[in-house]
Design a protein around this motif. Structure first.
Motif, PDB file in Angstrom:
ATOM      1  N   PHE A  30       0.845  -1.206   0.000  1.00 49.01           N
ATOM      2  CA  PHE A  30       0.000   0.000   0.000  1.00 49.01           C
ATOM      3  C   PHE A  30       0.876   1.250   0.000  1.00 49.01           C
ATOM      4  O   PHE A  30       1.890   1.308   0.701  1.00 49.01           O
ATOM      5  CB  PHE A  30      -0.897   0.026   1.250  1.00 49.01           C
ATOM      6  CG  PHE A  30      -2.113  -0.862   1.148  1.00 49.01           C
ATOM      7  CD1 PHE A  30      -1.998  -2.238   1.271  1.00 49.01           C
ATOM      8  CD2 PHE A  30      -3.370  -0.314   0.923  1.00 49.01           C
ATOM      9  CE1 PHE A  30      -3.116  -3.057   1.173  1.00 49.01           C
ATOM     10  CE2 PHE A  30      -4.495  -1.130   0.826  1.00 49.01           C
ATOM     11  CZ  PHE A  30      -4.367  -2.501   0.948  1.00 49.01           C
ATOM     12  N   ASP A  31       0.440   2.249  -0.776  1.00 46.90           N
ATOM     13  CA  ASP A  31       1.039   3.579  -0.698  1.00 46.90           C
ATOM     14  C   ASP A  31      -0.127   4.478  -0.288  1.00 46.90           C
ATOM     15  O   ASP A  31      -0.965   4.817  -1.127  1.00 46.90           O
ATOM     16  CB  ASP A  31       1.609   3.959  -2.074  1.00 46.90           C
ATOM     17  CG  ASP A  31       2.225   5.339  -2.059  1.00 46.90           C
ATOM     18  OD1 ASP A  31       2.328   5.937  -0.968  1.00 46.90           O
ATOM     19  OD2 ASP A  31       2.594   5.827  -3.147  1.00 46.90           O
TER      20      ASP A  31
ATOM     21  N   GLU B 230     -13.358 -11.183  -3.317  1.00 44.81           N
ATOM     22  CA  GLU B 230     -14.074  -9.995  -2.872  1.00 44.81           C
ATOM     23  C   GLU B 230     -13.876  -9.817  -1.355  1.00 44.81           C
ATOM     24  O   GLU B 230     -13.527  -8.727  -0.891  1.00 44.81           O
ATOM     25  CB  GLU B 230     -15.565 -10.176  -3.203  1.00 44.81           C
ATOM     26  CG  GLU B 230     -16.232  -8.874  -3.537  1.00 44.81           C
ATOM     27  CD  GLU B 230     -17.582  -9.088  -4.228  1.00 44.81           C
ATOM     28  OE1 GLU B 230     -17.765 -10.073  -4.973  1.00 44.81           O
ATOM     29  OE2 GLU B 230     -18.452  -8.251  -3.983  1.00 44.81           O
ATOM     30  N   GLU B 231     -14.057 -10.906  -0.633  1.00 35.67           N
ATOM     31  CA  GLU B 231     -13.939 -10.863   0.826  1.00 35.67           C
ATOM     32  C   GLU B 231     -12.507 -10.536   1.266  1.00 35.67           C
ATOM     33  O   GLU B 231     -12.294  -9.710   2.145  1.00 35.67           O
ATOM     34  CB  GLU B 231     -14.305 -12.257   1.351  1.00 35.67           C
ATOM     35  CG  GLU B 231     -15.189 -12.253   2.563  1.00 35.67           C
ATOM     36  CD  GLU B 231     -15.533 -13.684   2.917  1.00 35.67           C
ATOM     37  OE1 GLU B 231     -16.595 -14.126   2.470  1.00 35.67           O
ATOM     38  OE2 GLU B 231     -14.723 -14.347   3.596  1.00 35.67           O
ATOM     39  N   ALA B 232     -11.530 -11.203   0.627  1.00 36.92           N
ATOM     40  CA  ALA B 232     -10.133 -11.022   1.035  1.00 36.92           C
ATOM     41  C   ALA B 232      -9.673  -9.593   0.757  1.00 36.92           C
ATOM     42  O   ALA B 232      -8.978  -8.982   1.583  1.00 36.92           O
ATOM     43  CB  ALA B 232      -9.243 -12.022   0.302  1.00 36.92           C
ATOM     44  N   LEU B 233     -10.066  -9.020  -0.398  1.00 43.21           N
ATOM     45  CA  LEU B 233      -9.644  -7.644  -0.719  1.00 43.21           C
ATOM     46  C   LEU B 233     -10.321  -6.649   0.213  1.00 43.21           C
ATOM     47  O   LEU B 233      -9.683  -5.709   0.711  1.00 43.21           O
ATOM     48  CB  LEU B 233      -9.980  -7.311  -2.180  1.00 43.21           C
ATOM     49  CG  LEU B 233      -9.133  -8.013  -3.253  1.00 43.21           C
ATOM     50  CD1 LEU B 233      -9.637  -7.653  -4.649  1.00 43.21           C
ATOM     51  CD2 LEU B 233      -7.644  -7.651  -3.121  1.00 43.21           C
ATOM     52  N   ALA B 234     -11.613  -6.860   0.473  1.00 47.36           N
ATOM     53  CA  ALA B 234     -12.323  -5.935   1.371  1.00 47.36           C
ATOM     54  C   ALA B 234     -11.702  -5.989   2.762  1.00 47.36           C
ATOM     55  O   ALA B 234     -11.502  -4.956   3.413  1.00 47.36           O
ATOM     56  CB  ALA B 234     -13.814  -6.292   1.418  1.00 47.36           C
ATOM     57  N   ALA B 235     -11.339  -7.192   3.221  1.00 48.90           N
ATOM     58  CA  ALA B 235     -10.781  -7.326   4.573  1.00 48.90           C
ATOM     59  C   ALA B 235      -9.412  -6.654   4.663  1.00 48.90           C
ATOM     60  O   ALA B 235      -9.124  -5.936   5.627  1.00 48.90           O
ATOM     61  CB  ALA B 235     -10.680  -8.806   4.946  1.00 48.90           C
ATOM     62  N   ILE B 236      -8.561  -6.846   3.658  1.00 46.94           N
ATOM     63  CA  ILE B 236      -7.192  -6.303   3.744  1.00 46.94           C
ATOM     64  C   ILE B 236      -7.191  -4.774   3.627  1.00 46.94           C
ATOM     65  O   ILE B 236      -6.321  -4.091   4.153  1.00 46.94           O
ATOM     66  CB  ILE B 236      -6.267  -6.965   2.690  1.00 46.94           C
ATOM     67  CG1 ILE B 236      -4.826  -6.996   3.216  1.00 46.94           C
ATOM     68  CG2 ILE B 236      -6.354  -6.287   1.337  1.00 46.94           C
ATOM     69  CD1 ILE B 236      -3.902  -7.914   2.426  1.00 46.94           C
ATOM     70  N   ALA B 237      -8.207  -4.248   2.962  1.00 46.21           N
ATOM     71  CA  ALA B 237      -8.299  -2.783   2.825  1.00 46.21           C
ATOM     72  C   ALA B 237      -8.577  -2.135   4.168  1.00 46.21           C
ATOM     73  O   ALA B 237      -8.263  -0.969   4.381  1.00 46.21           O
ATOM     74  CB  ALA B 237      -9.416  -2.423   1.835  1.00 46.21           C
ATOM     75  N   HIS B 238      -9.160  -2.886   5.091  1.00 52.20           N
ATOM     76  CA  HIS B 238      -9.573  -2.296   6.378  1.00 52.20           C
ATOM     77  C   HIS B 238      -8.717  -2.750   7.542  1.00 52.20           C
ATOM     78  O   HIS B 238      -9.109  -2.593   8.688  1.00 52.20           O
ATOM     79  CB  HIS B 238     -11.062  -2.609   6.631  1.00 52.20           C
ATOM     80  CG  HIS B 238     -11.946  -1.985   5.607  1.00 52.20           C
ATOM     81  ND1 HIS B 238     -12.620  -2.725   4.654  1.00 52.20           N
ATOM     82  CD2 HIS B 238     -12.212  -0.681   5.342  1.00 52.20           C
ATOM     83  CE1 HIS B 238     -13.269  -1.888   3.857  1.00 52.20           C
ATOM     84  NE2 HIS B 238     -13.040  -0.658   4.255  1.00 52.20           N
ATOM     85  N   VAL B 239      -7.524  -3.315   7.258  1.00 53.20           N
ATOM     86  CA  VAL B 239      -6.653  -3.780   8.358  1.00 53.20           C
ATOM     87  C   VAL B 239      -6.150  -2.578   9.147  1.00 53.20           C
ATOM     88  O   VAL B 239      -5.761  -1.579   8.552  1.00 53.20           O
ATOM     89  CB  VAL B 239      -5.451  -4.577   7.781  1.00 53.20           C
ATOM     90  CG1 VAL B 239      -4.423  -4.855   8.871  1.00 53.20           C
ATOM     91  CG2 VAL B 239      -5.943  -5.876   7.185  1.00 53.20           C
TER      92      VAL B 239
END
Ligand SMILES: Cc1cc2nc3c(=O)[nH]c(=O)nc-3n(C[C@H](O)[C@H](O)[C@H](O)COP(=O)(O)OP(=O)(O)OC[C@H]3O[C@@H](n4cnc5c(N)ncnc54)[C@H](O)[C@@H]3O)c2cc1C
Ligand code: SF4
Length: 326
Positions: free
Chosen positions: A249-250, A317-326
């Motif tokens: 992430f940047d 979908e689930e994995a990307l949504a979860a990692i975006a909110h870590v």
């Protein structure tokens, strides 16, 4: 079924191991959790087992001078799972290790064996002389194929069985392989052989070569990772589908992405389609939905495994949504 006879040699050095492996019908014995079942069920034979269990230099996890990590090939999966540095800096790998089989298997099984294990196709594991065993037919193609691949099938339709391999490919890890001509470094992304290259080989290893270690590069700034696995049974089982993410992430944008699927293809399957959709973007709802659709757009399900298409779409979908909110 009784185990067929073979010689058993416990080697004291890597050189001796390589020497012993040079004779016909010799095979490496590490933790034995996969190998012994294959021999007992006569999936393949061995004239000699070369036990590498005494090679202490092949055990353990340590940081490398460049800030990366070195995991000896004989390191138990449980040690990878519980190592603090792996948990903090390469969390997808710790999560993948924690998903391997049962606690007993994780204590006995090694990371080298995990990368080199044989496929789980039930025809291959049964009494069928299929293409992968030197026959002339793939029984799964027209037969029972609910657990087979939706990408990369070509004459043989296995799925790659290892949990740790997709995570290691996502981290762009390497293996060091030693043989009579010395050692070489191989990216794990190139370690497994697709059926389009050979229908009887799972890895690039020659019969007298040994994986001695796995090397992880230092984690890039802003790196987040995760591993998620879905299986048919809640107790031990191989992946019906798994997703390894290593995203740099940047700020809230993705600067670099590695997305690797397990239970999807004969080798750990890099989803370049998803990587392309998310690179340079924020993981907002629209991007996540587009990425999940891209993940499966080139899927080629067989007669009985069409369910894997919506399964992978949902998991991405689930994995990307979860990692975006870590
Ligand atoms: C009931 C059951 C459930 C399982 N569930 C899972 C699961 O959920 N996920 C998963 O990933 N795996 C699973 N496994 C597979 C396997 O047990 C593990 O992958 C384990 O890590 C294999 O390691 P090992 O040291 O026991 O390998 P071994 O059985 O000793 O070896 C496996 C193969 O690799 C070769 N090999 C071993 N070490 C090396 C080396 N250093 N260099 C070159 N070749 C080598 C051997 O010759 C052999 O062909 C399961 C196995 C069983 C029996
Ligand atoms: S999928 Fe591969 S291993 Fe399974 S029956 Fe077909 S050729 Fe054999």
């Amino acid at each position: 079924m009784l185990m067929p006879n073979f010689n058993y040699i416990k080697v004291k050095s890597l050189k001796e191991a390589i020497g012993q492996l040079s004779s016909k019908g010799a095979r490496i014995h590490a933790g034995g959790t996969d190998l012994l079942g294959c021999l007992r069920d006569e999936i393949f034979g061995a004239e000699k087992l070369v036990s590498i269990g005494r090679l202490k230099a092949l055990r353990g996890i340590r940081q490398t001078s460049d800030g990366g990590l070195r995991i000896g090939a004989l390191t138990a999966i449980a040690e990878v799972e519980n190592n603090k540095t792996v948990q903090e800096r390469y969390s997808a790998l710790a999560q993948a290790a924690s998903e391997v089989g049962s606690p007993q298997l994780r204590n006995q099984g090694t990371i080298g064996g995990n990368l080199c294990q044989k496929p789980r196709c039930w025809y291959y594991r049964g009494e069928f002389q299929c293409l992968r065993k030197g026959g002339d037919t793939c029984y799964a193609y027209q037969g029972e194929n609910q657990f087979h691949c939706i990408f990369g099938g070509n004459m043989c339709y296995i799925v790659h069985p290892s949990d740790t391999a997709p995570a290691l490919v996502a981290f762009e890890a390497m293996t060091r392989v030693s043989g009579p001509d010395g050692a070489r470094l191989v990216p794990i992304a190139k370690f497994h052989v697709p059926p389009s290259e050979s229908v009887q080989k799972e890895t690039i290893l020659k019969p007298n070569e040994i994986v001695t270690e796995v090397l992880l590069p230092p984690p890039a700034k802003g790196l987040r990772s995760s591993y998620r696995k879905v299986r048919a049974r809640r107790s031990w089982d191989f992946a019906l589908a798994s997703v390894a993410l290593a995203l740099q992430f940047d700020g809230d944008r993705i600067a670099r992405a590695r997305v690797v699927l397990g239970g999807a293809a004969p080798v750990p399957w890099r989803s370049k389609e998803v990587e392309e959709v998310i690179t340079g973007r924020r993981l907002d709802a629209e991007t996540v939905t587009r990425a999940a659709a891209a993940a499966v757009k080139n899927a080629q399900p067989l007669k009985q495994n069409g369910y894997k298409v919506p399964l992978f779409r949902g998991m991405i979908e689930e994995a990307l949504a979860a990692i975006a909110h870590v």
